[in-house]
Design a protein around this motif. Structure first.
Motif, PDB file in Angstrom:
ATOM      1  N   ASN A  96       0.821  -1.204   0.000  1.00 11.84           N
ATOM      2  CA  ASN A  96       0.000   0.000   0.000  1.00 11.84           C
ATOM      3  C   ASN A  96       0.855   1.255   0.000  1.00 11.84           C
ATOM      4  OD1 ASN A  96      -2.696  -1.348   0.439  1.00 11.84           O
ATOM      5  ND2 ASN A  96      -1.597  -2.076   2.250  1.00 11.84           N
ATOM      6  N   ALA A  97       0.330   2.276  -0.642  1.00  9.56           N
ATOM      7  CA  ALA A  97       0.983   3.581  -0.647  1.00  9.56           C
ATOM      8  C   ALA A  97      -0.077   4.659  -0.481  1.00  9.56           C
ATOM      9  CB  ALA A  97       1.753   3.802  -1.946  1.00  9.56           C
ATOM     10  N   ALA A  98       0.286   5.721   0.228  1.00  7.87           N
ATOM     11  CA  ALA A  98      -0.580   6.887   0.382  1.00  7.87           C
ATOM     12  C   ALA A  98       0.106   8.072  -0.278  1.00  7.87           C
ATOM     13  CB  ALA A  98      -0.839   7.179   1.854  1.00  7.87           C
ATOM     14  N   VAL A  99      -0.636   8.759  -1.130  1.00  7.69           N
ATOM     15  CA  VAL A  99      -0.072   9.874  -1.887  1.00  7.69           C
ATOM     16  C   VAL A  99      -0.910  11.119  -1.627  1.00  7.69           C
ATOM     17  CG1 VAL A  99       0.570  10.737  -4.163  1.00  7.69           C
ATOM     18  CG2 VAL A  99       0.696   8.277  -3.676  1.00  7.69           C
ATOM     19  N   ARG A 100      -0.259  12.157  -1.109  1.00  4.20           N
ATOM     20  CA  ARG A 100      -0.919  13.457  -0.968  1.00  4.20           C
ATOM     21  C   ARG A 100      -0.494  14.314  -2.145  1.00  4.20           C
ATOM     22  NH1 ARG A 100      -0.076  18.477   1.700  1.00  4.20           N
ATOM     23  NH2 ARG A 100       2.015  17.820   2.354  1.00  4.20           N
ATOM     24  N   TRP A 101      -1.467  14.944  -2.803  1.00  3.79           N
ATOM     25  CA  TRP A 101      -1.176  15.638  -4.046  1.00  3.79           C
ATOM     26  C   TRP A 101      -1.875  16.992  -4.107  1.00  3.79           C
ATOM     27  CZ3 TRP A 101      -5.959  16.426  -5.932  1.00  3.79           C
ATOM     28  CH2 TRP A 101      -6.942  15.455  -5.683  1.00  3.79           C
ATOM     29  N   ARG A 102      -1.412  17.792  -5.051  1.00  6.54           N
ATOM     30  CA  ARG A 102      -2.056  19.069  -5.363  1.00  6.54           C
ATOM     31  C   ARG A 102      -2.293  19.106  -6.862  1.00  6.54           C
ATOM     32  NH1 ARG A 102       0.961  24.839  -5.937  1.00  6.54           N
ATOM     33  NH2 ARG A 102      -0.871  26.165  -6.273  1.00  6.54           N
ATOM     34  N   THR A 103      -3.469  19.576  -7.260  1.00  2.00           N
ATOM     35  CA  THR A 103      -3.757  19.685  -8.689  1.00  2.00           C
ATOM     36  C   THR A 103      -4.285  21.078  -9.005  1.00  2.00           C
ATOM     37  OG1 THR A 103      -4.852  18.595 -10.560  1.00  2.00           O
ATOM     38  CG2 THR A 103      -6.153  18.852  -8.567  1.00  2.00           C
ATOM     39  N   THR A 104      -3.902  21.576 -10.174  1.00  2.00           N
ATOM     40  CA  THR A 104      -4.330  22.895 -10.636  1.00  2.00           C
ATOM     41  C   THR A 104      -4.784  22.788 -12.083  1.00  2.00           C
ATOM     42  OG1 THR A 104      -2.084  23.462 -11.346  1.00  2.00           O
ATOM     43  CG2 THR A 104      -2.724  24.110  -9.109  1.00  2.00           C
ATOM     44  N   GLY A 105      -5.549  23.762 -12.526  1.00  2.00           N
ATOM     45  CA  GLY A 105      -5.973  23.777 -13.918  1.00  2.00           C
ATOM     46  C   GLY A 105      -7.091  24.773 -14.149  1.00  2.00           C
ATOM     47  N   THR A 106      -7.530  24.833 -15.405  1.00  2.00           N
ATOM     48  CA  THR A 106      -8.567  25.777 -15.824  1.00  2.00           C
ATOM     49  C   THR A 106      -9.722  25.014 -16.449  1.00  2.00           C
ATOM     50  OG1 THR A 106      -6.799  27.343 -16.364  1.00  2.00           O
ATOM     51  CG2 THR A 106      -9.026  27.871 -17.154  1.00  2.00           C
ATOM     52  N   PHE A 107     -10.912  25.289 -15.966  1.00  2.00           N
ATOM     53  CA  PHE A 107     -12.113  24.632 -16.495  1.00  2.00           C
ATOM     54  C   PHE A 107     -12.485  25.313 -17.814  1.00  2.00           C
ATOM     55  CE2 PHE A 107     -16.829  23.529 -15.440  1.00  2.00           C
ATOM     56  CZ  PHE A 107     -16.782  22.459 -16.330  1.00  2.00           C
ATOM     57  N   ALA A 108     -11.645  25.044 -18.827  1.00  2.00           N
ATOM     58  CA  ALA A 108     -11.770  25.740 -20.107  1.00  2.00           C
ATOM     59  C   ALA A 108     -12.528  24.944 -21.158  1.00  2.00           C
ATOM     60  CB  ALA A 108     -10.376  26.088 -20.639  1.00  2.00           C
ATOM     61  N   GLY A 109     -12.704  23.635 -20.914  1.00  2.00           N
ATOM     62  CA  GLY A 109     -13.400  22.822 -21.894  1.00  2.00           C
ATOM     63  C   GLY A 109     -12.497  22.412 -23.050  1.00  2.00           C
ATOM     64  N   PRO A 110     -13.066  21.933 -24.149  1.00  2.00           N
ATOM     65  CA  PRO A 110     -14.495  22.030 -24.487  1.00  2.00           C
ATOM     66  C   PRO A 110     -15.407  21.037 -23.771  1.00  2.00           C
ATOM     67  CG  PRO A 110     -13.348  20.817 -26.190  1.00  2.00           C
ATOM     68  CD  PRO A 110     -12.292  21.280 -25.226  1.00  2.00           C
ATOM     69  N   GLY A 111     -14.833  20.053 -23.083  1.00  2.00           N
ATOM     70  CA  GLY A 111     -15.665  19.046 -22.444  1.00  2.00           C
ATOM     71  C   GLY A 111     -16.362  19.567 -21.197  1.00  2.00           C
ATOM     72  N   HIS A 112     -17.472  18.899 -20.841  1.00  2.00           N
ATOM     73  CA  HIS A 112     -18.174  19.186 -19.595  1.00  2.00           C
ATOM     74  C   HIS A 112     -17.549  18.351 -18.481  1.00  2.00           C
ATOM     75  CE1 HIS A 112     -22.139  20.626 -21.659  1.00  2.00           C
ATOM     76  NE2 HIS A 112     -21.058  21.085 -22.261  1.00  2.00           N
ATOM     77  N   PHE A 113     -17.833  18.723 -17.228  1.00  2.00           N
ATOM     78  CA  PHE A 113     -17.371  17.941 -16.087  1.00  2.00           C
ATOM     79  C   PHE A 113     -18.530  17.732 -15.129  1.00  2.00           C
ATOM     80  CE2 PHE A 113     -15.441  17.619 -11.798  1.00  2.00           C
ATOM     81  CZ  PHE A 113     -14.792  16.411 -11.986  1.00  2.00           C
ATOM     82  N   GLN A 114     -18.878  16.454 -14.910  1.00  2.00           N
ATOM     83  CA  GLN A 114     -19.981  16.107 -14.017  1.00  2.00           C
ATOM     84  C   GLN A 114     -21.249  16.874 -14.384  1.00  2.00           C
ATOM     85  OE1 GLN A 114     -19.311  13.761 -10.996  1.00  2.00           O
ATOM     86  NE2 GLN A 114     -17.971  13.344 -12.727  1.00  2.00           N
TER      87      GLN A 114
END
Length: 416
Positions: A96-114
């Motif tokens: 087992n491994a535990a990974v703490r992460w940070r993510t960044t980005g821009t909801f620019a599309g063209p796809g939808h999310f949820q």
């Protein structure tokens, strides 16, 4: 053996070497997988998944398999094309491994999310994944993200501390007060038995609490809008242990899915409890015009949906000091709980003291034929209950039958 933080410390003892090597393998797989995410290398990311991998992203998807996880990231990268991930910490032990992460980005599309359309919002969040490794591949992932922060950054929720958030809080509290008013105060029925009335209209849905060890069980679960009231009242009685259904119709199983405890019913009602609640067997054409219009809509509104049945019971079994009495007719598995010592019957819908079409309360009567699987069998079941000579019979709706209960029930079976 303590967890191994990567990079591995060179001072590890020789006696720990086998476990350390195993932990390093898990760490290497986790670092390889998240490294692919850091580089936005989708092909490499997929290659780290075992063919039979599974997992979930709590509050977002799951449980799902390899194809579902790949589809989620396809949607995510289509919605946030500049998505970047940074590993903040990685700890491994065993497989087992535990990974703490940070993510960044821009909801620019063209796809939808949820289901959301891209709006250009920036995201910057942290999360943690628990990764299980087998044969050098990712076998399982449990991912945890800060859903509230994501929703605020995307604009789905208002900013923290804003007037809009204050308005949303006020609206929530109004809803809570309305739900509270739709449930009555707890009433004493008999020793170790209490009644909670609730539901719209008229608080005519009855849920009974029965002492069950240090807590209480709920006999019938009313309608969906009673979920919070049932949970709240049960806490004051020691906590809810289980739900025992008198039968599986929508206005009796309604709150059960949201209570978080095992649900039990008679074996003959298991199919409808886990299915459509018996809706397909209801003949709405037998109701008056108003009933034909309203009842399908009300039953749908009252229902909490299918319930996973943890166990079933049969005639004569003992439940929390009561015995099961099988009373088929209204449904195949209709049951009452009967306590000989004080002659108390909790009878669910063996009989009505309420006309569901008019809302009028009155003398006991046979349930409306529209809702019965077999009305003649329902009459026989009322006679069976009457023969026990209850001191009080407490139904699934409205008020109990007291006094000369046997005479009243026999009259109901013969004349209504």
């Amino acid at each position: 053996m303590p967890p191994v933080r990567v990079p591995e410390q060179p001072t590890a003892r020789r006696a720990e070497m086998a476990t350390t090597e195993q932990a390093s393998s898990a760490a290497e797989v986790a670092r390889g997988y998240f490294g692919a995410l850091e580089r936005a290398d989708r092909n490499a990311q997929r290659e780290w998944y075992a063919p039979d991998m599974g997992g979930q992203i709590y509050g977002v998807i799951g449980p799902t398999g390899r194809a579902g996880m790949i589809a989620y990231f396809d949607e995510l990268y289509a919605a946030i094309p500049d998505l970047r991930l940074e590993i903040l910490d990685l700890v491994a032990e065993g497989d087992n491994a535990a990974v703490r992460w940070r993510t960044t980005g821009t909801f620019a599309g063209p796809g939808h999310f949820q289901g959301l359309e891209p709006n250009g919002a920036r995201i910057d969040i942290e999360g943690c994944d628990l990764v299980r490794v087998k044969d050098g591949k990712v076998r399982h992932i449990d991912a945890y993200t800060d859903g509230a922060t994501i929703a605020r950054q995307l604009g789905v929720l208002p900013p923290q501390g804003s007037p809009a958030e204050a308005g949303m809080t006020r609206a929530f509290n109004v809803k809570t007060r309305v739900e509270t008013r739709l449930s009555g105060k707890l009433e004493d029925v008999a020793e170790g038995v209490w009644l909670l009335r609730g539901g719209f209209p008229g608080k005519t849905m009855n849920v009974y609490f029965v002492r069950d060890g240090n807590g209480v069980l709920a006999f019938d679960a009313g309608v969906r809008s009673m979920t919070h009231a049932i949970a709240r009242e049960a806490v004051g009685l020691g906590g809810l242990t289980r739900v025992v259904l008198g039968h599986g119709h929508p206005d009796h199983r309604g709150a059960a899915p949201g209570l978080g405890v095992p649900v039990h019913c008679h074996s003959a009602d298991r199919a409808i409890t886990e299915g459509d609640g018996g809706m397909s067997a209801i003949d709405f054409s037998r109701l008056n015009p108003l009933g034909r219009l309203l009842m399908p809509r009300l039953l749908k509104r009252w229902d909490g949906g299918p319930v996973k049945v943890a166990g079933t019971f049969e005639e004569g079994e003992e439940i929390a000091g009561f015995k099961v009495v099988h009373l088929p007719g209204h449904s195949a598995g209709m049951c009452a709980l009967w306590r000989e010592s004080d002659r108390v019957a909790l009878s669910s819908d063996c009989f009505y003291t309420l006309d569901p079409q008019t809302g009028r309360k009155g003398h006991p009567r046979v349930p409306l034929s529209a809702f019965n699987l077999d009305t003649e069998q329902a009459r026989a079941s009322i006679r069976k209950l009457a023969a026990l000579e209850p001191a009080a019979a407490w139904p699934g709706h409205a008020d109990p039958v007291v006094g000369d209960v046997r005479v009243q029930l026999e009259r109901a079976a013969d004349t209504t």
